[in-house]
Design a protein around this motif. Structure first.
Motif, PDB file in Angstrom:
ATOM      1  N   PHE A   1       0.438  -1.172   0.097  1.00 21.38           N
ATOM      2  CA  PHE A   1       0.029  -0.039  -0.280  1.00 21.38           C
ATOM      3  C   PHE A   1       0.615   1.134  -0.146  1.00 21.38           C
ATOM      4  CE2 PHE A   1      -2.417   3.195   1.921  1.00 21.38           C
ATOM      5  CZ  PHE A   1      -4.331   3.145   1.579  1.00 21.38           C
ATOM      6  N   ARG A   2       1.740   1.237   0.398  1.00 19.57           N
ATOM      7  CA  ARG A   2       3.097   2.379   1.319  1.00 19.57           C
ATOM      8  C   ARG A   2       3.558   2.351  -0.490  1.00 19.57           C
ATOM      9  NH1 ARG A   2       3.354  -0.045   6.107  1.00 19.57           N
ATOM     10  NH2 ARG A   2       5.409   0.395   5.478  1.00 19.57           N
ATOM     11  N   GLU A   3       4.603   1.196  -0.428  1.00 17.69           N
ATOM     12  CA  GLU A   3       5.040   1.097  -1.607  1.00 17.69           C
ATOM     13  C   GLU A   3       4.371   1.600  -3.166  1.00 17.69           C
ATOM     14  OE1 GLU A   3       6.870  -2.046  -1.383  1.00 17.69           O
ATOM     15  OE2 GLU A   3       8.194  -1.981  -0.220  1.00 17.69           O
ATOM     16  N   THR A   4       3.078   1.226  -3.701  1.00 15.52           N
ATOM     17  CA  THR A   4       3.415   1.984  -4.568  1.00 15.52           C
ATOM     18  C   THR A   4       2.051   2.851  -4.810  1.00 15.52           C
ATOM     19  OG1 THR A   4       0.744   0.697  -4.255  1.00 15.52           O
ATOM     20  CG2 THR A   4       2.154  -0.766  -5.459  1.00 15.52           C
ATOM     21  N   GLY A   5       1.939   3.936  -3.947  1.00 16.66           N
ATOM     22  CA  GLY A   5       1.133   4.584  -3.572  1.00 16.66           C
ATOM     23  C   GLY A   5       0.243   5.062  -3.499  1.00 16.66           C
ATOM     24  N   ILE A   6      -1.075   4.145  -3.316  1.00  9.68           N
ATOM     25  CA  ILE A   6      -1.971   4.106  -3.759  1.00  9.68           C
ATOM     26  C   ILE A   6      -2.593   5.605  -2.273  1.00  9.68           C
ATOM     27  CG2 ILE A   6      -4.441   2.988  -2.905  1.00  9.68           C
ATOM     28  CD1 ILE A   6      -2.678   0.226  -3.485  1.00  9.68           C
ATOM     29  N   GLN A   7      -3.686   6.677  -3.255  1.00 10.95           N
ATOM     30  CA  GLN A   7      -4.282   7.348  -2.533  1.00 10.95           C
ATOM     31  C   GLN A   7      -5.830   7.034  -2.122  1.00 10.95           C
ATOM     32  OE1 GLN A   7      -2.702  11.125  -4.399  1.00 10.95           O
ATOM     33  NE2 GLN A   7      -0.849  10.609  -4.001  1.00 10.95           N
ATOM     34  N   LEU A   8      -6.361   7.646  -0.730  1.00  6.36           N
ATOM     35  CA  LEU A   8      -7.540   7.174  -0.930  1.00  6.36           C
ATOM     36  C   LEU A   8      -8.245   8.786  -1.048  1.00  6.36           C
ATOM     37  CD1 LEU A   8      -8.066   4.478   1.424  1.00  6.36           C
ATOM     38  CD2 LEU A   8      -7.906   4.246  -0.726  1.00  6.36           C
ATOM     39  N   GLY A   9      -9.260   8.936  -1.483  1.00  8.57           N
ATOM     40  CA  GLY A   9     -10.654  10.117  -0.836  1.00  8.57           C
ATOM     41  C   GLY A   9     -11.377  10.343  -2.081  1.00  8.57           C
ATOM     42  N   PRO A  10     -11.983  11.200  -1.482  1.00  4.41           N
ATOM     43  CA  PRO A  10     -13.781  11.378  -2.090  1.00  4.41           C
ATOM     44  C   PRO A  10     -13.238  11.745  -3.501  1.00  4.41           C
ATOM     45  CG  PRO A  10     -13.398  12.752  -0.162  1.00  4.41           C
ATOM     46  CD  PRO A  10     -11.887  12.450  -0.455  1.00  4.41           C
ATOM     47  N   PRO A  11     -15.126  11.935  -4.008  1.00  6.76           N
ATOM     48  CA  PRO A  11     -15.246  12.937  -5.199  1.00  6.76           C
ATOM     49  C   PRO A  11     -14.605  13.832  -5.236  1.00  6.76           C
ATOM     50  CG  PRO A  11     -16.692  10.761  -5.144  1.00  6.76           C
ATOM     51  CD  PRO A  11     -15.731  11.225  -3.806  1.00  6.76           C
ATOM     52  N   ASP A  12     -14.545  14.715  -6.527  1.00  3.71           N
ATOM     53  CA  ASP A  12     -14.311  15.855  -7.036  1.00  3.71           C
ATOM     54  C   ASP A  12     -16.213  16.439  -6.979  1.00  3.71           C
ATOM     55  OD1 ASP A  12     -11.854  16.142  -6.139  1.00  3.71           O
ATOM     56  OD2 ASP A  12     -11.632  15.809  -8.490  1.00  3.71           O
ATOM     57  N   THR A  13     -16.013  18.159  -6.323  1.00  6.75           N
ATOM     58  CA  THR A  13     -16.787  18.561  -7.033  1.00  6.75           C
ATOM     59  C   THR A  13     -16.915  19.787  -8.176  1.00  6.75           C
ATOM     60  OG1 THR A  13     -18.579  18.357  -4.959  1.00  6.75           O
ATOM     61  CG2 THR A  13     -19.165  19.808  -6.226  1.00  6.75           C
ATOM     62  N   LEU A  14     -16.974  19.675  -9.096  1.00  7.58           N
ATOM     63  CA  LEU A  14     -16.395  19.904 -10.005  1.00  7.58           C
ATOM     64  C   LEU A  14     -18.460  21.080 -11.726  1.00  7.58           C
ATOM     65  CD1 LEU A  14     -13.832  17.955 -11.495  1.00  7.58           C
ATOM     66  CD2 LEU A  14     -13.346  19.584 -10.309  1.00  7.58           C
ATOM     67  N   ILE A  15     -18.243  21.662 -12.208  1.00  2.52           N
ATOM     68  CA  ILE A  15     -18.443  22.282 -12.508  1.00  2.52           C
ATOM     69  C   ILE A  15     -18.778  21.529 -14.175  1.00  2.52           C
ATOM     70  CG2 ILE A  15     -20.014  24.456 -13.836  1.00  2.52           C
ATOM     71  CD1 ILE A  15     -20.484  24.606 -11.229  1.00  2.52           C
ATOM     72  N   LEU A  16     -19.439  20.751 -14.618  1.00  3.43           N
ATOM     73  CA  LEU A  16     -19.195  20.258 -15.687  1.00  3.43           C
ATOM     74  C   LEU A  16     -20.185  20.750 -16.569  1.00  3.43           C
ATOM     75  CD1 LEU A  16     -17.273  16.956 -15.127  1.00  3.43           C
ATOM     76  CD2 LEU A  16     -16.080  19.274 -15.761  1.00  3.43           C
ATOM     77  N   GLY A  17     -20.004  20.125 -18.303  1.00  7.39           N
ATOM     78  CA  GLY A  17     -21.117  20.029 -18.436  1.00  7.39           C
ATOM     79  C   GLY A  17     -21.929  19.347 -20.632  1.00  7.39           C
ATOM     80  N   GLU A  18     -22.205  19.628 -20.718  1.00  4.66           N
ATOM     81  CA  GLU A  18     -22.020  19.716 -22.261  1.00  4.66           C
ATOM     82  C   GLU A  18     -21.060  20.825 -23.293  1.00  4.66           C
ATOM     83  OE1 GLU A  18     -22.683  17.106 -23.869  1.00  4.66           O
ATOM     84  OE2 GLU A  18     -23.930  16.523 -21.866  1.00  4.66           O
ATOM     85  N   THR A  19     -20.386  20.709 -24.008  1.00  4.63           N
ATOM     86  CA  THR A  19     -18.616  21.465 -24.549  1.00  4.63           C
ATOM     87  C   THR A  19     -19.178  21.297 -25.894  1.00  4.63           C
ATOM     88  OG1 THR A  19     -17.421  19.126 -24.670  1.00  4.63           O
ATOM     89  CG2 THR A  19     -17.453  20.708 -22.431  1.00  4.63           C
ATOM     90  N   ILE A  20     -18.721  22.810 -26.661  1.00  4.82           N
ATOM     91  CA  ILE A  20     -18.339  22.895 -27.949  1.00  4.82           C
ATOM     92  C   ILE A  20     -17.116  22.765 -27.719  1.00  4.82           C
ATOM     93  CG2 ILE A  20     -19.485  24.155 -29.314  1.00  4.82           C
ATOM     94  CD1 ILE A  20     -21.906  24.627 -27.608  1.00  4.82           C
ATOM     95  N   GLN A  21     -16.371  22.992 -28.822  1.00  3.88           N
ATOM     96  CA  GLN A  21     -15.260  23.447 -29.309  1.00  3.88           C
ATOM     97  C   GLN A  21     -15.277  24.792 -30.569  1.00  3.88           C
ATOM     98  OE1 GLN A  21     -12.657  21.743 -28.013  1.00  3.88           O
ATOM     99  NE2 GLN A  21     -14.354  20.323 -27.028  1.00  3.88           N
TER     100      GLN A  21
END
Length: 389
Positions: free
Chosen positions: A50-70
């Motif tokens: 667990f330590r050597e491989t650098g596994i990280q735990l944590g909750p999801p992020d809260t972001l602003i996402l949506g349909e995109t136009i390029q």
């Protein structure tokens, strides 16, 4: 009977008996294919792993996402924030210490020019002042004579015309001298300057310099270009099929050719009303958010993503997700892991839109957000594959 035939008959009878004794159920049974690879959903690793491989735990992020136009476009500066400096009167460059990238302030001297015409113009101004004083005195004298009905009215009219003509000449010369930035107060005291300064009309960064010592420059030569980056904006071209989704206030993420890995933000503030039939696009203008113009350059090519329908979502890094066909999974550490170990369970989640290496996810209500593997899922998958054989 031949002994060999007796032996063969005995073997045949024995085999027939064995076959007849086989149960139907055994004969119809199909081979079982191990499905442990598909059914292995729990993985246990040691504390050291667990330590050597650098596994990280944590909750999801809260972001602003949506349909995109390029969209693509370029960075621009408003007309009053982009200046081209030319000489107000032709002359020779006496001094210039500018280089591209220098920051200059409004009315700062950019160069010094020299020419005999500057001296001649100041001489004409001083002579016009002297003539104006004389003509004013003559006009006053003719006015007094006219009141006493002694002098001819024609002389009074002539004096008035000469005085007004010289007065207009003075106004013209003062305007020309002001363009040359020659102080009139010093000139009226008799100080004639051989040189004139070339002043910056705005504050900003020097974009181009076309000055050399001894060079003759005319009034049509572009000597210095200055750009004020305080109000840079995006000029985007959006295709006609997408323009109906664009509205003022929408968020824009963009990168430049100089900083392709750094994403910056802007907001749509104006949607154009003219359609370009050649490119099949409509212009969209977006203002940069504060404190983002430091490393940007007017005229730079940009790639932009417009969030047409933004909403707040929970999202995880793409590296935390495992995809098997159309299904998406995450690893969650179990609270009942034995001492000195970490036990991870593969949990299916519902995924949504993806942007900037983040994907919207909907977690089952039983999942503790802080136990989700955000980094190191690849190693856990490798251990799972070993267990499955």
């Amino acid at each position: 009977m031949n002994p060999l035939k007796i032996i063969l008959i005995s073997i045949t009878i024995g085999l027939s008996g064995l076959l007849s004794c086989s149960s139907p159920e055994t004969a119809d049974q199909k081979p079982v294919v191990s499905s442990s690879r598909q059914t292995t959903t729990a993985v246990t690793i040691s504390e050291a792993q667990f330590r050597e491989t650098g596994i990280q735990l944590g909750p999801p992020d809260t972001l602003i996402l949506g349909e995109t136009i390029q969209a693509t476009g370029k960075l621009e500066a408003p007309p009053d924030h982009w200046a081209t400096v030319s000489a107000p009167m032709g002359g020779f460059v006496r001094s210039a210490r500018l280089v591209e990238g220098d920051f200059v302030r409004k009315k700062q001297a950019l160069a010094v020019l020299e020419h005999p015409d500057y001296i001649k113009l100041q001489q004409e101004y001083l002579q016009a002042i002297a003539r104006s004083r004389f003509e004013k005195q003559e006009l006053d004298r003719q006015t007094e004579l006219d009141r006493a009905e002694v002098g001819a009215r024609r002389k009074l009219q002539q004096s008035t015309a000469e005085y007004e003509t010289t007065k207009a000449l003075l106004a013209s010369l003062e305007a020309q001298l002001a363009q040359l930035h020659i102080p009139l107060e010093n000139l009226r005291s008799g100080t004639i300057s051989r040189t004139i300064p070339l002043l910056a009309p705005i504050s900003g960064y020097v974009d181009k310099v076309n000055l050399r010592l001894g060079q003759y420059v005319g009034t049509t030569d572009a000597l210095v270009e200055i750009v004020n980056k305080d109000h840079l904006y995006l000029e985007l071209r959006v295709f006609e099929n997408d323009i109906r989704h664009i509205h003022e206030g929408q968020s824009v993420r963009f990168t430049t050719s100089q900083q392709q890995t750094v994403e910056m933000l802007a907001k749509v503030y104006r949607v154009g009303q003219a359609f370009d039939a050649q490119t099949k696009t409509v212009l969209v203008h977006a203002n940069l958010l504060p404190n983002q113009s430091g490393r940007l350059f007017a005229g730079s090519y940009i790639r932009a993503t417009i969030l047409a329908d933004p909403r707040q979502v929970t999202a995880l890094p793409d590296d935390a997700l495992l995809r098997e066909g159309k299904r998406t999974f995450v690893y969650v550490r179990q609270s009942d892991s034995p001492a000195g170990t970490h036990r991870f369970q593969l949990i299916e989640v519902k995924s949504g839109i993806s942007q900037n290496n983040r994907t919207e996810v909907t977690l089952p209500p039983t999942v503790k957000p802080g136990s989700i593997v955000r980094q190191g899922a690849y190693f856990i998958s490798a251990e799972r594959a070993k267990m499955a054989g």
